[in-house]
Design an enzyme around this catalytic site. Structure first.
Site, PDB file in Angstrom:
ATOM      1  N   VAL A  11       9.360  91.362  31.108  1.00  0.00           N
ATOM      2  CA  VAL A  11       8.448  90.785  32.102  1.00  0.00           C
ATOM      3  C   VAL A  11       8.378  89.268  31.987  1.00  0.00           C
ATOM      4  O   VAL A  11       8.449  88.547  32.983  1.00  0.00           O
ATOM      5  CB  VAL A  11       7.033  91.391  31.939  1.00  0.00           C
ATOM      6  CG1 VAL A  11       6.074  90.768  32.942  1.00  0.00           C
ATOM      7  CG2 VAL A  11       7.076  92.894  32.105  1.00  0.00           C
ATOM      8  N   CYS A  99      17.565  84.553  15.169  1.00  0.00           N
ATOM      9  CA  CYS A  99      18.080  84.836  16.507  1.00  0.00           C
ATOM     10  C   CYS A  99      17.862  83.651  17.433  1.00  0.00           C
ATOM     11  O   CYS A  99      18.766  83.236  18.161  1.00  0.00           O
ATOM     12  CB  CYS A  99      17.394  86.083  17.071  1.00  0.00           C
ATOM     13  SG  CYS A  99      17.973  86.565  18.720  1.00  0.00           S
ATOM     14  N   CYS A 196      14.127  94.011  17.266  1.00  0.00           N
ATOM     15  CA  CYS A 196      14.739  94.651  18.430  1.00  0.00           C
ATOM     16  C   CYS A 196      15.986  95.451  18.098  1.00  0.00           C
ATOM     17  O   CYS A 196      16.347  96.375  18.827  1.00  0.00           O
ATOM     18  CB  CYS A 196      15.071  93.596  19.480  1.00  0.00           C
ATOM     19  SG  CYS A 196      16.287  92.369  18.927  1.00  0.00           S
TER      20      CYS A 196
END
EC number: 2.8.1.13
Length: 360
Positions: A11, A99, A196
């Site tokens: 989102v 990351c 993740c």
């Protein structure tokens, strides 16, 4: 401006792209494929499988180009392998920092410059403020979504180029309302999880698969070396935790916590869960890979430091050292976990930060 938007398929980054497009900017979307599609089909993942399709759908709906970059090999080398290495050293890593500073703020940012973009925007909850000496990083308006701790390693050059449109948003509910208003089908999509790339929900499985030498049972001992119990693997523990210690709390007579991890001996060292003992706490912390978002003060700087995500600030004096290190002198003792980030703040502004080393 021509702006590249780093789109995870969630989102936040989708709203950023839509807002910039509505403001009249020339938007280019880019999504990193970080790991195998099949490993990230469940809710809470990002940058693979369904998420790439969601990002592309937003770009198609709003009419701007979208690229998918295969960064699987780079992500494995710079994030997942380092994540496993840290646990094998008895540290507690922060993969989101690696990351952001690897594939996201290095590779993607380089791509943005190659495409002639004047800036790169992300969906992070951070404020970028133009100060008297250039761009500054500040905490967002929504304190519950604050991601500055995870972005402390952003360099001054990167910060000058980056944009964070969500930093001024009052809360996540407002962002979701904007997504609905902008006609984005992912308005109700769940947020991504903390790690993740762990599809099984257990990071231990990945660590022990990549570093099998640390797999296996070992002893739980006190600081004197007395055996109090046994554990099923050192990767399951981090400094400061009290879980997974079995009946040790009852046997010892007071609640215990992990104070040290001895990987070579496969030992978990514990001590009483109190706030101020010489065993558990110290006032001096040494940092490696120090990144300053200000001119490094030769004599040090008085500031607040945050040694864990979502933890309160602690008063300290931080002094630069040679070889990219820094010395943190805390006013009150704390129990830092090696491998975690220590981030420096002056009010809402991020001054810099580094990674906590074992020992003083």
């Amino acid at each position: 401006m021509r702006i590249l938007v780093a789109m995870s398929g969630g989102v936040d980054s989708s709203v950023v792209a839509a807002l910039l497009k509505r403001q009249g900017h020339e938007v280019i979307g880019a999504t990193l494929q970080l790991y195998d599609h099949g490993q990230a089909s469940k809710p809470g993942a990002c940058c693979a499988g369904r998420d790439i399709m969601d990002a592309r759908a937003v770009a198609d709906k709003l009419g701007f180009p979208h690229y998918v970059i295969d960064a699987e090999s780079r992500f494995r080398d710079s994030v997942i392998e380092n994540f496993a290495d840290a646990y094998a050293r008895g540290e507690t890593p922060v993969p989101c920092v690696a990351c952001n500073q690897g594939v996201k703020f290095t590779d993607l940012l380089g791509m943005a410059r190659d495409l002639g973009c004047e800036a790169m925007a992300t969906g992070h909850y951070v404020r970028r403020v133009e100060g008297p000496d250039g761009a500054e990083m500040h905490r967002p308006v929504d304190a519950e979504r604050d991601q500055t701790w995870f972005l402390f390693a952003t360099t001054k050059d990167q910060l000058d180029y980056l944009r964070f449109p969500l930093g001024e948003m009052p809360d996540k509910a407002h962002v979701r309302e904007l997504a609905q208003e902008l006609g984005l089908e992912i308005a109700a999509k769940p947020d991504s999880q903390d790690i993740c790339f762990v599809p099984s929900g257990s990071y231990v499985d990945i660590v022990e698969k990549l570093r099998p030498e640390i797999r296996g049972e070992g002893e739980i001992v006190d600081e004197q070396g007395n055996v109090l119990g046994h554990h099923e693997g050192v990767a399951r523990y981090t400094v400061g935790q009290s879980k997974r210690l079995g009946d040790i709390h009852t046997a010892v007579g007071e609640r215990q916590m992990v104070t040290r991890i001895d990987v070579p001996k496969r030992r978990i060292v514990v001590g009483p869960r109190v706030q101020a003992t010489e065993v558990e706490t110290r006032k001096t912390i040494r940092l490696r890979d120090m990144n300053w978002l200000m001119d490094a003060p030769p004599e040090g700087v008085s500031c607040g430091v945050q040694i864990r995500a979502r933890e309160k600030l602690r008063d300290a004096v931080v002094k630069p050292l040679a070889n990219g290190e820094a010395l943190v002198e805390l006013l009150e003792p704390a129990m830092p976990a090696p491998g975690q980030a220590c981030v420096l703040y002056d009010g809402s502004r991020v001054l810099g930060g580094g990674f906590i080393l074992a020992g003083a």
